[in-house]
Write a protein that holds these residues in place. Sequence first.
Motif, PDB file in Angstrom:
ATOM      1  N   GLU A 361       0.805  -1.215   0.000  1.00 35.26           N
ATOM      2  CA  GLU A 361       0.000   0.000   0.000  1.00 35.26           C
ATOM      3  C   GLU A 361       0.840   1.267   0.000  1.00 35.26           C
ATOM      4  O   GLU A 361       0.494   2.241  -0.666  1.00 35.26           O
ATOM      5  N   SER A 362       1.945   1.274   0.743  1.00 35.19           N
ATOM      6  CA  SER A 362       2.680   2.531   0.903  1.00 35.19           C
ATOM      7  C   SER A 362       4.174   2.392   0.677  1.00 35.19           C
ATOM      8  O   SER A 362       4.930   3.306   1.013  1.00 35.19           O
ATOM      9  N   GLY A 363       4.598   1.265   0.097  1.00 37.36           N
ATOM     10  CA  GLY A 363       6.018   1.068  -0.144  1.00 37.36           C
ATOM     11  C   GLY A 363       6.378   0.952  -1.601  1.00 37.36           C
ATOM     12  O   GLY A 363       6.963   1.863  -2.197  1.00 37.36           O
ATOM     13  N   CYS A 364       6.006  -0.151  -2.216  1.00 41.16           N
ATOM     14  CA  CYS A 364       6.417  -0.421  -3.598  1.00 41.16           C
ATOM     15  C   CYS A 364       5.585   0.336  -4.616  1.00 41.16           C
ATOM     16  O   CYS A 364       4.391   0.559  -4.434  1.00 41.16           O
ATOM     17  N   PHE A 365       6.240   0.717  -5.705  1.00 46.98           N
ATOM     18  CA  PHE A 365       5.542   1.131  -6.922  1.00 46.98           C
ATOM     19  C   PHE A 365       5.470  -0.122  -7.789  1.00 46.98           C
ATOM     20  O   PHE A 365       6.389  -0.430  -8.540  1.00 46.98           O
ATOM     21  N   LEU A 366       4.359  -0.862  -7.648  1.00 49.56           N
ATOM     22  CA  LEU A 366       4.309  -2.237  -8.130  1.00 49.56           C
ATOM     23  C   LEU A 366       4.521  -2.384  -9.629  1.00 49.56           C
ATOM     24  O   LEU A 366       5.054  -3.394 -10.091  1.00 49.56           O
ATOM     25  N   ILE A 367       4.082  -1.398 -10.420  1.00 44.09           N
ATOM     26  CA  ILE A 367       4.189  -1.553 -11.874  1.00 44.09           C
ATOM     27  C   ILE A 367       5.517  -1.024 -12.422  1.00 44.09           C
ATOM     28  O   ILE A 367       5.763  -1.101 -13.626  1.00 44.09           O
ATOM     29  N   LEU A 368       6.389  -0.510 -11.533  1.00 46.56           N
ATOM     30  CA  LEU A 368       7.678   0.016 -11.980  1.00 46.56           C
ATOM     31  C   LEU A 368       8.785  -1.000 -11.703  1.00 46.56           C
ATOM     32  O   LEU A 368       8.615  -1.956 -10.950  1.00 46.56           O
ATOM     33  N   ASP A 369       9.937  -0.781 -12.329  1.00 46.24           N
ATOM     34  CA  ASP A 369      11.036  -1.736 -12.173  1.00 46.24           C
ATOM     35  C   ASP A 369      11.830  -1.456 -10.898  1.00 46.24           C
ATOM     36  O   ASP A 369      11.555  -0.503 -10.159  1.00 46.24           O
ATOM     37  N   LEU A 370      12.821  -2.298 -10.655  1.00 44.56           N
ATOM     38  CA  LEU A 370      13.601  -2.185  -9.429  1.00 44.56           C
ATOM     39  C   LEU A 370      14.377  -0.875  -9.376  1.00 44.56           C
ATOM     40  O   LEU A 370      14.502  -0.258  -8.311  1.00 44.56           O
ATOM     41  N   LEU A 371      14.929  -0.456 -10.501  1.00 47.65           N
ATOM     42  CA  LEU A 371      15.688   0.797 -10.534  1.00 47.65           C
ATOM     43  C   LEU A 371      14.811   1.958 -10.103  1.00 47.65           C
ATOM     44  O   LEU A 371      15.222   2.780  -9.269  1.00 47.65           O
ATOM     45  N   VAL A 407      19.105  -9.764  -3.328  1.00 51.18           N
ATOM     46  CA  VAL A 407      17.783  -9.756  -3.963  1.00 51.18           C
ATOM     47  C   VAL A 407      17.809 -10.706  -5.153  1.00 51.18           C
ATOM     48  O   VAL A 407      18.684 -10.619  -6.017  1.00 51.18           O
ATOM     49  N   LYS A 408      16.857 -11.617  -5.200  1.00 52.17           N
ATOM     50  CA  LYS A 408      16.769 -12.569  -6.306  1.00 52.17           C
ATOM     51  C   LYS A 408      15.913 -11.964  -7.414  1.00 52.17           C
ATOM     52  O   LYS A 408      14.686 -11.931  -7.339  1.00 52.17           O
ATOM     53  N   ALA A 409      16.581 -11.455  -8.451  1.00 50.56           N
ATOM     54  CA  ALA A 409      15.904 -10.813  -9.575  1.00 50.56           C
ATOM     55  C   ALA A 409      16.849 -10.831 -10.775  1.00 50.56           C
ATOM     56  O   ALA A 409      18.075 -10.803 -10.602  1.00 50.56           O
ATOM     57  N   PRO A 410      16.293 -10.870 -12.000  1.00 54.06           N
ATOM     58  CA  PRO A 410      17.145 -10.888 -13.190  1.00 54.06           C
ATOM     59  C   PRO A 410      17.997  -9.648 -13.353  1.00 54.06           C
ATOM     60  O   PRO A 410      19.091  -9.710 -13.911  1.00 54.06           O
ATOM     61  N   GLY A 411      17.493  -8.494 -12.872  1.00 50.31           N
ATOM     62  CA  GLY A 411      18.252  -7.265 -13.040  1.00 50.31           C
ATOM     63  C   GLY A 411      17.447  -6.057 -12.624  1.00 50.31           C
ATOM     64  O   GLY A 411      16.298  -6.169 -12.155  1.00 50.31           O
ATOM     65  N   GLU A 414      13.730  -5.473 -13.937  1.00 41.71           N
ATOM     66  CA  GLU A 414      12.628  -6.386 -13.626  1.00 41.71           C
ATOM     67  C   GLU A 414      11.536  -5.619 -12.870  1.00 41.71           C
ATOM     68  O   GLU A 414      11.820  -4.831 -11.962  1.00 41.71           O
ATOM     69  N   THR A 415      10.264  -5.808 -13.234  1.00 41.10           N
ATOM     70  CA  THR A 415       9.156  -5.168 -12.536  1.00 41.10           C
ATOM     71  C   THR A 415       9.058  -5.725 -11.127  1.00 41.10           C
ATOM     72  O   THR A 415       9.078  -6.936 -10.929  1.00 41.10           O
ATOM     73  N   ILE A 416       8.908  -4.851 -10.145  1.00 41.53           N
ATOM     74  CA  ILE A 416       8.994  -5.295  -8.755  1.00 41.53           C
ATOM     75  C   ILE A 416       7.837  -6.206  -8.358  1.00 41.53           C
ATOM     76  O   ILE A 416       7.980  -7.070  -7.495  1.00 41.53           O
ATOM     77  N   GLN A 417       6.671  -6.063  -9.005  1.00 40.35           N
ATOM     78  CA  GLN A 417       5.551  -6.924  -8.648  1.00 40.35           C
ATOM     79  C   GLN A 417       5.792  -8.387  -9.044  1.00 40.35           C
ATOM     80  O   GLN A 417       5.088  -9.282  -8.583  1.00 40.35           O
ATOM     81  N   ASN A 418       6.810  -8.638  -9.876  1.00 39.95           N
ATOM     82  CA  ASN A 418       7.145 -10.015 -10.247  1.00 39.95           C
ATOM     83  C   ASN A 418       8.020 -10.709  -9.210  1.00 39.95           C
ATOM     84  O   ASN A 418       8.264 -11.907  -9.310  1.00 39.95           O
ATOM     85  N   LEU A 419       8.487  -9.958  -8.211  1.00 37.84           N
ATOM     86  CA  LEU A 419       9.344 -10.526  -7.177  1.00 37.84           C
ATOM     87  C   LEU A 419       8.505 -11.100  -6.048  1.00 37.84           C
ATOM     88  O   LEU A 419       7.344 -10.721  -5.859  1.00 37.84           O
ATOM     89  N   SER A 420       9.087 -12.011  -5.294  1.00 33.66           N
ATOM     90  CA  SER A 420       8.421 -12.509  -4.091  1.00 33.66           C
ATOM     91  C   SER A 420       8.291 -11.366  -3.088  1.00 33.66           C
ATOM     92  O   SER A 420       9.003 -10.357  -3.159  1.00 33.66           O
ATOM     93  N   GLY A 421       7.370 -11.537  -2.125  1.00 34.84           N
ATOM     94  CA  GLY A 421       7.153 -10.488  -1.134  1.00 34.84           C
ATOM     95  C   GLY A 421       8.410 -10.159  -0.355  1.00 34.84           C
ATOM     96  O   GLY A 421       8.699  -8.991  -0.077  1.00 34.84           O
ATOM     97  N   GLY A 422       9.191 -11.179  -0.004  1.00 32.80           N
ATOM     98  CA  GLY A 422      10.414 -10.934   0.746  1.00 32.80           C
ATOM     99  C   GLY A 422      11.437 -10.154  -0.040  1.00 32.80           C
ATOM    100  O   GLY A 422      12.123  -9.276   0.497  1.00 32.80           O
ATOM    101  N   ASN A 423      11.565 -10.447  -1.341  1.00 35.40           N
ATOM    102  CA  ASN A 423      12.512  -9.702  -2.167  1.00 35.40           C
ATOM    103  C   ASN A 423      12.041  -8.271  -2.398  1.00 35.40           C
ATOM    104  O   ASN A 423      12.859  -7.350  -2.513  1.00 35.40           O
ATOM    105  N   GLN A 424      10.725  -8.062  -2.467  1.00 35.49           N
ATOM    106  CA  GLN A 424      10.209  -6.699  -2.523  1.00 35.49           C
ATOM    107  C   GLN A 424      10.614  -5.926  -1.271  1.00 35.49           C
ATOM    108  O   GLN A 424      11.025  -4.761  -1.348  1.00 35.49           O
ATOM    109  N   GLN A 425      10.532  -6.592  -0.121  1.00 32.75           N
ATOM    110  CA  GLN A 425      10.908  -5.940   1.139  1.00 32.75           C
ATOM    111  C   GLN A 425      12.383  -5.556   1.136  1.00 32.75           C
ATOM    112  O   GLN A 425      12.757  -4.473   1.593  1.00 32.75           O
ATOM    113  N   LYS A 426      13.217  -6.409   0.609  1.00 38.86           N
ATOM    114  CA  LYS A 426      14.644  -6.098   0.535  1.00 38.86           C
ATOM    115  C   LYS A 426      14.898  -4.862  -0.332  1.00 38.86           C
ATOM    116  O   LYS A 426      15.741  -4.026  -0.005  1.00 38.86           O
ATOM    117  N   VAL A 427      14.172  -4.755  -1.448  1.00 40.77           N
ATOM    118  CA  VAL A 427      14.342  -3.591  -2.331  1.00 40.77           C
ATOM    119  C   VAL A 427      13.969  -2.313  -1.586  1.00 40.77           C
ATOM    120  O   VAL A 427      14.665  -1.287  -1.702  1.00 40.77           O
TER     121      VAL A 427
END
Length: 516
Positions: A361-371, A407-411, A414-427
Amino acid sequence: MFVATPDRPAPTGGGRPPVPPGPACLLQVRGVSKSFPGVVALDNVQFRLRPGSVHALLGENGAGKSTLMKIIAGVYAPDQGQILLRGQPVTLASPRAALSHGIAMIHQELNLMPYMTVAENIWICREPLGRLGLVDHGALRQRTQALFDRLAIDIDPEAEVRSLTVANRQMVEIAKAVSFDSDVLIMDEPTSALTDKEVNHLFRIIGQLRAQGKGIVYITHKMSELFEIADEFSVFRDGKYIGTHASCDVTRDDIIQMMVGREITQLFPKEEVPIGAVVLSVRDLAVKGVFRDVSFDLRAGEFLGLAGLVGSGRSNVAEALFGVVPATSGEIRIDGQPVRIDSPAKAMRHGLAFLTEDRKESGCFLILDLLANLETAVLRSRFVKYDFVQQAPLRRDCQQMLRTLQVKAPGLHETIQNLSGGNQQKVLIGRWLLTEPKILILDEPTRGIDVGAKAEIHRLVTRLAAQGVAVLLISSEMPEVLGMCDRILVMHEGRMTGIVERKDATQVRIMELASR
């Protein structure tokens, strides 16, 4: 260490140990694989669930647990493999198809609609209709209240979901899943936002379902929950099936070693570091109608815990300090100077960083990439020169942060919503570490994080404290608060009830203050 016996095979690094014999399976998974761009999420895995049992699914973030459950729930289609329900092959092409086969899932990220009522959320597309084909709201309320009475849930069916706490939203999700009367119920981190009292309540509900012959798949990172309610468990690592065992046959250390492929000697690596001068001083802080009269000092290098039950006001204090909801009275001093923090931008200029408790709700921009998610807090600071963003050093530091936090991600793209919840937290943690803060506010920093990642994050934050960063830590996990903090400030119903020194802090003492 894990000792193999004839009825207790040794875990392996990627093979397929035999599934222990037992009653007929309610659900079976055979040879399922699933890949996403740049990531093999599942590699030829297996799983089975017995009726009337709780089967815990364990593994580090990115191990494939949630992916497998989403395949079983019809969210994803497997690339290969077979799913059998009551011994018969089934195709689960959609969540609706899964529900029609008696499979319901409580997702780790809550999926309720905030501007609809609790009752409307639970029975959406299943509402009772009147003679004219319109929703019968009276019958809708009665149906919801009957469900809540059966589950002993005290929530107003007509309340809008947006008005509920995260914990109460979680209970609504649980009630919604139970309302389908499914034979297979998947729970993905259901206690991440619950207090001990609410966790016990959930366990009683699970006990009722187990007695009715339902099969419960329970994804958790909390070892204590596994030993309390699970009949057996399966471990996944890096998308591979590692093994299945009865929970009574192993120790906590056995399970952790199976999960991470290595021993973790210290989960809370608390180190004695020099405590410096007062960095943040708070006196009589209040937000009208929410909390009042909060006073404390936070020193450089110090971990100050903020404990209390859900609804105590602890997260509201953090939001006031960061200017999300500015304080209505009281004083904040940073390095001895009085400041008025009425916006997050102003808080950041004073060296504060704030990891919120709700990443969706207040952390990730789900449709944007990790950068984009990493850079959002630093674009106006050290990576800007002559009004231009210095892309090369920005990308270098963001990439290094991903490596540091594993963080387990291709690069980066990668769109952040494709990551597991734990990896989103790490980002999100990485986002704030990039700001090089002097005061770091962490609200539930390891929620949904596996044990290996927890230890890494704790070590990282401990190193920051050794460099003089002051840390305000809010956590519902008592071992985390007791293990990491130099002092613990306890709250109850919007007021301070005490500050406990590390040497005097026990779970009993903290709970006494939290329930005054």
